[in-house]
Structure formats: structure tokens, C-alpha cells
Scaffold this active site. Structure first.
Site, PDB file in Angstrom:
ATOM      1  N   GLY A   9      32.991  51.750   6.121  1.00  0.00           N
ATOM      2  CA  GLY A   9      32.939  52.347   7.459  1.00  0.00           C
ATOM      3  C   GLY A   9      31.935  51.637   8.340  1.00  0.00           C
ATOM      4  CB  ALA A  11      31.760  53.219  13.288  1.00  0.00           C
ATOM      5  CB  THR A  34      39.984  47.853  11.728  1.00  0.00           C
ATOM      6  OG1 THR A  34      40.593  49.138  11.889  1.00  0.00           O
ATOM      7  CG2 THR A  34      40.594  46.856  12.684  1.00  0.00           C
ATOM      8  CB  SER A 128      19.350  63.359  11.278  1.00  0.00           C
ATOM      9  OG  SER A 128      19.018  63.663  12.605  1.00  0.00           O
ATOM     10  N   GLY A 129      19.605  60.860  13.251  1.00  0.00           N
ATOM     11  CA  GLY A 129      18.825  59.900  14.039  1.00  0.00           C
ATOM     12  C   GLY A 129      19.676  58.952  14.845  1.00  0.00           C
ATOM     13  N   GLY A 130      21.009  59.102  14.715  1.00  0.00           N
ATOM     14  CA  GLY A 130      21.903  58.263  15.509  1.00  0.00           C
ATOM     15  C   GLY A 130      21.716  56.787  15.197  1.00  0.00           C
ATOM     16  CE  LYS A 182      22.519  65.097  10.833  1.00  0.00           C
ATOM     17  NZ  LYS A 182      23.788  64.916  11.395  1.00  0.00           N
ATOM     18  CG  HIS A 185      18.729  68.272  11.971  1.00  0.00           C
ATOM     19  ND1 HIS A 185      19.677  67.628  12.749  1.00  0.00           N
ATOM     20  CD2 HIS A 185      17.548  67.708  12.292  1.00  0.00           C
ATOM     21  CE1 HIS A 185      19.075  66.725  13.498  1.00  0.00           C
ATOM     22  NE2 HIS A 185      17.790  66.743  13.234  1.00  0.00           N
ATOM     23  CG  ASN A 186      23.483  68.217  13.581  1.00  0.00           C
ATOM     24  OD1 ASN A 186      22.493  67.676  13.101  1.00  0.00           O
ATOM     25  ND2 ASN A 186      24.610  67.575  13.759  1.00  0.00           N
ATOM     26  CD  GLU A 189      20.461  67.226  17.766  1.00  0.00           C
ATOM     27  OE1 GLU A 189      20.195  66.818  16.622  1.00  0.00           O
ATOM     28  OE2 GLU A 189      21.393  66.757  18.444  1.00  0.00           O
ATOM     29  CE  LYS A 259      30.912  63.044  18.940  1.00  0.00           C
ATOM     30  NZ  LYS A 259      30.549  61.789  18.261  1.00  0.00           N
ATOM     31  NE  ARG A 444      30.746 101.005  10.996  1.00  0.00           N
ATOM     32  CZ  ARG A 444      30.676 100.978   9.684  1.00  0.00           C
ATOM     33  NH1 ARG A 444      29.670 101.591   9.071  1.00  0.00           N
ATOM     34  NH2 ARG A 444      31.574 100.368   8.958  1.00  0.00           N
TER      35      ARG A 444
HETATM   36  P1  NBP Z   1      32.999  57.349  13.455  1.00  0.00           P
HETATM   37  O1  NBP Z   1      32.759  58.784  13.144  1.00  0.00           O
HETATM   38  O2  NBP Z   1      33.492  56.977  14.783  1.00  0.00           O
HETATM   39  O3  NBP Z   1      34.005  56.773  12.332  1.00  0.00           O
HETATM   40  C1  NBP Z   1      34.433  55.462  12.421  1.00  0.00           C
HETATM   41  C2  NBP Z   1      34.760  54.914  11.041  1.00  0.00           C
HETATM   42  O4  NBP Z   1      35.762  55.722  10.413  1.00  0.00           O
HETATM   43  C3  NBP Z   1      35.345  53.513  11.166  1.00  0.00           C
HETATM   44  O5  NBP Z   1      34.923  52.759  10.046  1.00  0.00           O
HETATM   45  C4  NBP Z   1      36.840  53.793  11.127  1.00  0.00           C
HETATM   46  O6  NBP Z   1      37.588  52.692  10.696  1.00  0.00           O
HETATM   47  C5  NBP Z   1      36.874  54.884  10.096  1.00  0.00           C
HETATM   48  N1  NBP Z   1      38.146  55.605  10.098  1.00  0.00           N
HETATM   49  C6  NBP Z   1      38.660  56.436  11.031  1.00  0.00           C
HETATM   50 BR1  NBP Z   1      37.892  56.881  12.628  1.00  0.00          BR
HETATM   51  N2  NBP Z   1      39.861  56.925  10.687  1.00  0.00           N
HETATM   52  C7  NBP Z   1      40.124  56.357   9.505  1.00  0.00           C
HETATM   53  C8  NBP Z   1      41.217  56.469   8.635  1.00  0.00           C
HETATM   54  N3  NBP Z   1      42.240  57.277   8.891  1.00  0.00           N
HETATM   55  N4  NBP Z   1      41.194  55.744   7.489  1.00  0.00           N
HETATM   56  C9  NBP Z   1      40.148  54.954   7.221  1.00  0.00           C
HETATM   57  N5  NBP Z   1      39.053  54.816   8.002  1.00  0.00           N
HETATM   58  C10 NBP Z   1      39.046  55.516   9.146  1.00  0.00           C
HETATM   59  O7  NBP Z   1      31.702  56.459  13.128  1.00  0.00           O
HETATM   60  P2  NBP Z   1      30.156  56.773  13.279  1.00  0.00           P
HETATM   61  O8  NBP Z   1      29.823  57.310  14.610  1.00  0.00           O
HETATM   62  O9  NBP Z   1      29.459  55.555  12.789  1.00  0.00           O
HETATM   63  O10 NBP Z   1      29.894  57.943  12.245  1.00  0.00           O
HETATM   64  C11 NBP Z   1      30.149  57.833  10.857  1.00  0.00           C
HETATM   65  C12 NBP Z   1      29.878  59.182  10.227  1.00  0.00           C
HETATM   66  O11 NBP Z   1      28.486  59.504  10.431  1.00  0.00           O
HETATM   67  C13 NBP Z   1      30.658  60.337  10.844  1.00  0.00           C
HETATM   68  O12 NBP Z   1      30.945  61.293   9.877  1.00  0.00           O
HETATM   69  C14 NBP Z   1      29.711  60.905  11.871  1.00  0.00           C
HETATM   70  O13 NBP Z   1      29.986  62.267  12.148  1.00  0.00           O
HETATM   71  C15 NBP Z   1      28.374  60.724  11.156  1.00  0.00           C
HETATM   72  N6  NBP Z   1      27.215  60.629  12.041  1.00  0.00           N
HETATM   73  C16 NBP Z   1      27.299  59.977  13.240  1.00  0.00           C
HETATM   74  C17 NBP Z   1      26.186  59.873  14.046  1.00  0.00           C
HETATM   75  C18 NBP Z   1      26.238  59.134  15.359  1.00  0.00           C
HETATM   76  O14 NBP Z   1      25.256  59.208  16.119  1.00  0.00           O
HETATM   77  N7  NBP Z   1      27.310  58.421  15.663  1.00  0.00           N
HETATM   78  C19 NBP Z   1      24.956  60.426  13.621  1.00  0.00           C
HETATM   79  C20 NBP Z   1      24.900  61.040  12.375  1.00  0.00           C
HETATM   80  C21 NBP Z   1      26.026  61.144  11.594  1.00  0.00           C
HETATM   81  P3  NBP Z   1      38.261  51.708  11.790  1.00  0.00           P
HETATM   82  O15 NBP Z   1      37.165  50.818  12.252  1.00  0.00           O
HETATM   83  O16 NBP Z   1      39.291  51.013  11.031  1.00  0.00           O
HETATM   84  O17 NBP Z   1      38.803  52.569  12.890  1.00  0.00           O
END
Ligand code: NBP
Length: 481
Positions: A9, A11, A34, A128-130, A182, A185-186, A189, A259, A444
Site C-alpha cells: 500500500g 499511498a 497499481t 496516528s500523525g498523518g 486509535k 484517540h480520533n 480529536e 471520515k 416506564r
Molecule cells: P488510502 O486509504 O487512500 O489507501 C490507498 C491504498 O489502498 C493504495 O495502496 C491503493 O492501491 C490501495 N487500495 C485501494 Br484504495 N483499493 C484497493 C483494492 N481494492 N485492492 C488493493 N489495494 C487497494 O491511503 P492512505 O491515506 O495512505 O491510508 C492508508 C491507511 O492508513 C488507511 O486505512 C487510512 O485510513 C489509514 N490512515 C491514514 C491517515 C492519513 O492521514 N492519510 C492517517 C492515519 C491512518 P492503488 O494505489 O492501487 O489504488
């Protein structure tokens, strides 16, 4: 040399965690659905690192040292189950799957138990912490199968935030305990943010202070007991000017997004029967903000009373600060009370002081105040409620007059303060030996024969009265509290 850990993953969270692990000397293999994103990552941010890219799950797994550790940083929900179904059959006994996404803790309970049957160790961890936290030190809240902890601990504690030599990553507890903490925590927040918003509105609309004046108030608060990341960024936001040199804040539409983790927290509180009023109100406050079109109509149809503030502004600013602090204590007291209830419900052994300490770095609710919570639990690990600790009880008493004053300002000026006010209502109810629930129980029993207990009889004995003279003697068979 084989990789220490594999991550699926790429992202924003995945990429930054991988870079963080690489900085700390861990060799990481990565896979993304991807593949072009993996390629871009390796050519970009991960260039000149030891990070290995895999084009398939098999390639990823073959590159890992044993016991294999595979971390998922993907969208929560079905995607996590799909990856587990794909990976688990390819792993050996003792290998580890880690879910670092924002999964619902009940899913983590289920996954931990199901994978245990297959001798796979599952870890569900809150991170946590983005983006910034993931890259330079998040708060990490792992739970799941405790047999996995020794293997993941060196990596997680190396990459987590550290405050006063204390890694903001400790084992939370069994099953979904990490994801549960967690989630709370949210929720906290959500509460902290709404509290700050209400204080801001009292200062701006209630007292007529300018953004620069409010910025100065928040900056001062940030050097005292209210010190926190959210107070600090609020001061920065207030000072921020748009390209035309006017405050950008004034141009931002007042429609809050969400969210879902605050909603999960409130739903869980309802399920467990714990009054988590402040966080629930903060979720509803976002919902109300989102009804912009309707609010615009209502503002015309239902005009507010216009009452100008004529008192002493400086003392009201102080009162608003006291209200903010007192209500914040209520929020954390409610949140920790809910965690305690969940620990009982799921038989998790949790260390409440450690949870507070873990939130001091990397995460959005980081603040000075978390040390005081730890101190309260150190003094009494079985504390039922933070409000019952000497330290917090004293602050509540000192803040009460200011808190009421600030709410009265909102009431007089028709400014909504749902969390400041509901926190006070909770506080007044919590410290009431008698509540009007005697009447509620009578009602009641009157209409539904639900029975009641009597103050002149031992607890556990239930009575039914034929209130009208026309009812029967049969009580309802189920006594619902
Ligand atoms: P996302 O929550 O946007 O997830 C993106 C990832 O999921 C990519 O690798 C994407 O692959 C994959 N994915 C998706 Br969407 N659908 C898929 C599927 N059907 N099959 C396989 N892979 C799939 O990314 P993120 O914001 O980095 O967050 C990751 C996790 O961490 C989430 O659970 C999020 O809630 C949590 N989180 C996020 C934050 C934040 O600030 N963003 C903070 C704390 C926790 P692809 O590239 O092929 O589309």
C-alpha cells in the site's frame, strides 16, 4: 540480504512509513496494487535507498526474512480481508501480518482470532500523525496477537515519535485493542477541535475580538496548561493571511467534513452504555455545520436576539480559557471511561497511563495535559474516572465559575456551544447524588410495567405498581436499564 519487513500500500501513509523505516536502518520490500506507483516511488522519494520493489505478492513474500512480517497500509475494510486471504495461505506458522490502516476494532478482533487458528500472528495497529507523523515519527498503537510483539517492537519503536525518551509505541492489548484506542484517540480529536472552535466563536462573535487579538489569546494559552498541538496550529491559522493580506480563515466555508472515526466512537459509547456526550456532540456539531443551505434559510426565518457584550473582556477571555480546559478534562475523562468499559467487555488488560503517554508525540491530540493523565493513573491504576483524581477534581472546582460564565455568554448571544455546554451538563449530572430518574422509572412502570427499584428496599428487588387502578399485576418480563 532479505528484507526485515514487507509493506503493501504505497499511498501517503505507506510511502512515508517505508522511508521512515529505511532511515532507521531497516530493509523494506514494497508492493502496491497499481505497480506504476511502486515504480514512481522507487524512482522518486525512495531513490538511493535500500527499499526493494516487488511486482507481485509472491515476489514480495520471497524477499522477506523469517519470521515474515507483512504490513498492510491500504484502505480499511474489505481490501484488508482480501489481502489477508491472499497472503495467509502463503505464510508459515509464526509469520506476522500487520494492519496499520484505520480498521474498525471489531474487524481486528475477528481477524486476530481467525489468523490465530492458522498459526499466523496478526497485529492491528493504529498509526496516528498523518503524512508528517508517518515520515518522522508517528504514534503507533499496536494490538492483536501478543506473540508478535517482540518481532515488531524493534521496528515500530524505532520509527515512532519519542517524548522524554519514551517511544510513543507500546503494546496496547489483545485483539483489536490497538485499533480501539486509535478510534478513541480520533474521537477525542473531534472533541478537542470542536472545543477550540467554540472558544474561537465566543472570542470573535461573543466578544468582538479580531483574528489577530484571538491569535494572541491562543498563543498565550499555548504557553500554559492548555498547551497542545491543536492550540498551536489554531494560533498559526488565525495569523495566516490570504494573497490579498486578509485572514484566509474568514474565507473558508463553515461546512465540516468527517471520515467516520468520531461516529464510530460515539456509536460504541451508545453500544456500551457509557455517556460520551462531548465527543458525540462534536460529531453532531460537524453534521449541523454541513447543513449549510438549511442554516442559511433558518438564519432568515429564525433571527437571533442581538445582545451586545458590555462586561469586562479580559476577565471573559480568562473564563473562556477556563471553560476550554474544564471541558477538555470532561472529554478525556469520558474517553478513558469508555476505554475502561471496553477493556472489561473484551477482557483486555490495558495500561491507561501508557495510552496517555503514547499520545504525547506524533499524533494530533499531543499535549502537555497527557502527562497529568498518566500521573493520575500512576497514582491509582484502577481509577474509575479521571474526575475522581485529586488533581483533576481541584482543577474542575477552580474552573467551574469561569466555565459557567463562558456558557452564559454563548446563551445570551445566541451562540451555539454544544460541547462546552453538554460537558457542563454531564459534569453536573455526574456529581449529582440524585437525578430525576426516579420519575423516569415511574413513567416506564406506568405505561409499560417495566418495574422499578425502591430507595427503602435493597438494590436488585423490583416492584410494579398498578398506577391507574385499571392495570394488571403482571410486570414486563425484561427489566431494561
Ligand atoms: P488510502 O486509504 O487512500 O489507501 C490507498 C491504498 O489502498 C493504495 O495502496 C491503493 O492501491 C490501495 N487500495 C485501494 Br484504495 N483499493 C484497493 C483494492 N481494492 N485492492 C488493493 N489495494 C487497494 O491511503 P492512505 O491515506 O495512505 O491510508 C492508508 C491507511 O492508513 C488507511 O486505512 C487510512 O485510513 C489509514 N490512515 C491514514 C491517515 C492519513 O492521514 N492519510 C492517517 C492515519 C491512518 P492503488 O494505489 O492501487 O489504488
Amino acid at each position: 540480504m532479505k528484507a526485515d519487513i514487507g509493506l503493501i500500500g504505497l499511498a501517503v501513509m505507506g510511502q512515508n512509513l517505508v522511508l521512515n523505516m529505511n532511515d532507521h536502518g531497516f530493509k523494506v520490500a514494497v508492493f502496491n496494487r497499481t505497480h506504476s506507483k511502486t515504480a514512481d516511488f522507487l524512482d522518486g522519494a525512495a531513490k538511493d535507498t535500500t527499499i526493494i520493489g516487488a511486482e507481485s505478492i509472491d515476489e514480495l513474500l520471497n524477499s522477506l526474512a523469517s519470521p515474515k512480517k507483512v504490513m498492510l497500509m491500504v484502505k480499511a475494510g474489505q481490501v484488508v480481508d482480501d489481502y489477508i486471504d491472499l497472503i495467509a495461505p502463503k505464510l508459515a506458522a509464526g509469520d506476522i501480518i500487520i494492519d496499520g490502516g484505520n480498521s474498525l476494532y471489531t474487524d481486528t478482533n475477528r481477524r486476530t482470532d481467525a489468523l490465530k487458528q492458522q498459526n499466523i500472528l496478526f497485529v492491528g495497529t493504529g498509526v496516528s500523525g498523518g503524512e508528517e507523523g508517518a515520515r518522522h515519527g508517528p504514534s503507533i498503537m499496536p494490538g492483536g496477537n501478543p506473540a508478535a510483539w517482540e518481532a515488531v517492537k524493534p521496528i515500530f519503536q524505532a520509527i515512532s515519535a519519542v517524548v522524554d525518551d519514551y517511544p510513543c509505541c507500546q503494546w496496547v492489548g489483545d485483539q483489536g485493542a490497538g485499533h480501539y484506542v486509535k478510534m478513541i484517540h480520533n474521537g477525542i480529536e473531534y472533541g478537542d477541535m470542536q472545543l477550540i472552535c467554540e472558544a474561537y466563536q465566543l472570542l470573535s462573535e461573543g466578544l468582538g475580538l479580531s483574528n489577530d487579538e484571538i491569535q494572541a489569546v491562543f498563543s498565550e494559552w499555548n504557553s500554559g496548561q492548555l498547551q497542545s498541538y491543536l492550540i498551536e496550529i489554531t494560533a498559526n491559522i488565525l495569523a495566516f493571511k490570504d494573497t490579498d493580506e486578509t485572514p484566509l480563515l474568514d474565507k473558508i466555508l463553515d461546512c465540516a467534513g468527517q471520515k467516520g472515526t468520531g461516529k464510530w466512537t460515539a456509536i460504541n459509547a451508545l453500544d456500551l452504555g457509557i455517556p460520551l456526550t462531548l465527543i458525540a456532540e462534536s460529531v453532531f456539531a460537524r453534521c449541523l455545520s454541513a447543513q449549510k443551505t438549511e442554516r442559511v434559510q433558518a438564519a432568515v426565518k429564525l433571527p437571533k436576539l442581538a445582545v451586545e457584550f458590555t462586561g469586562d473582556k479580559a476577565s471573559m477571555v480568562q473564563a473562556i480559557g477556563e471553560a476550554l480546559y474544564a471541558a477538555k478534562i470532561i472529554s478525556y475523562a469520558q474517553g478513558f471511561r469508555l476505554i475502561k468499559e471496553a477493556a472489561q467487555e473484551y477482557s483486555w488488560k490495558l495500561n491507561y497511563g501508557e495510552i496517555a503517554l503514547m499520545w504525547r508525540g506524533g499524533c494530533i491530540i499531543r499535549s502537555q495535559f497527557l502527562n497529568n493523565i498518566n500521573d493520575a493513573y500512576q497514582a491509582d491504576p484502577n481509577l474509575d474516572n479521571l474526575l475522581l483524581s485529586d488533581y483533576f477534581a481541584e482543577i474542575m472546582q477552580k474552573s467551574e465559575a469561569g466555565w459557567r460564565k463562558a456558557i452564559i455568554l454563548g446563551v445570551e448571544q445566541s451562540l451555539a456551544t454544544p460541547v462546552l455546554s453538554s460537558a457542563l451538563a454531564f459534569y453536573d449530572g455526574y456529581r449529582s447524588e440524585c437525578l430525576p430518574a426516579n420519575l423516569l422509572q415511574a413513567q416506564r412502570d406506568y405505561f409499560g410495567a417495566h418495574t422499578y427499584e425502591r430507595t427503602d428496599k435493597p438494590r436488585g428487588e423490583f416492584f410494579h405498581t398498578d398506577w391507574t387502578g385499571t392495570g394488571g399485576k403482571t410486570a414486563s418480563s425484561i427489566y431494561n436499564v
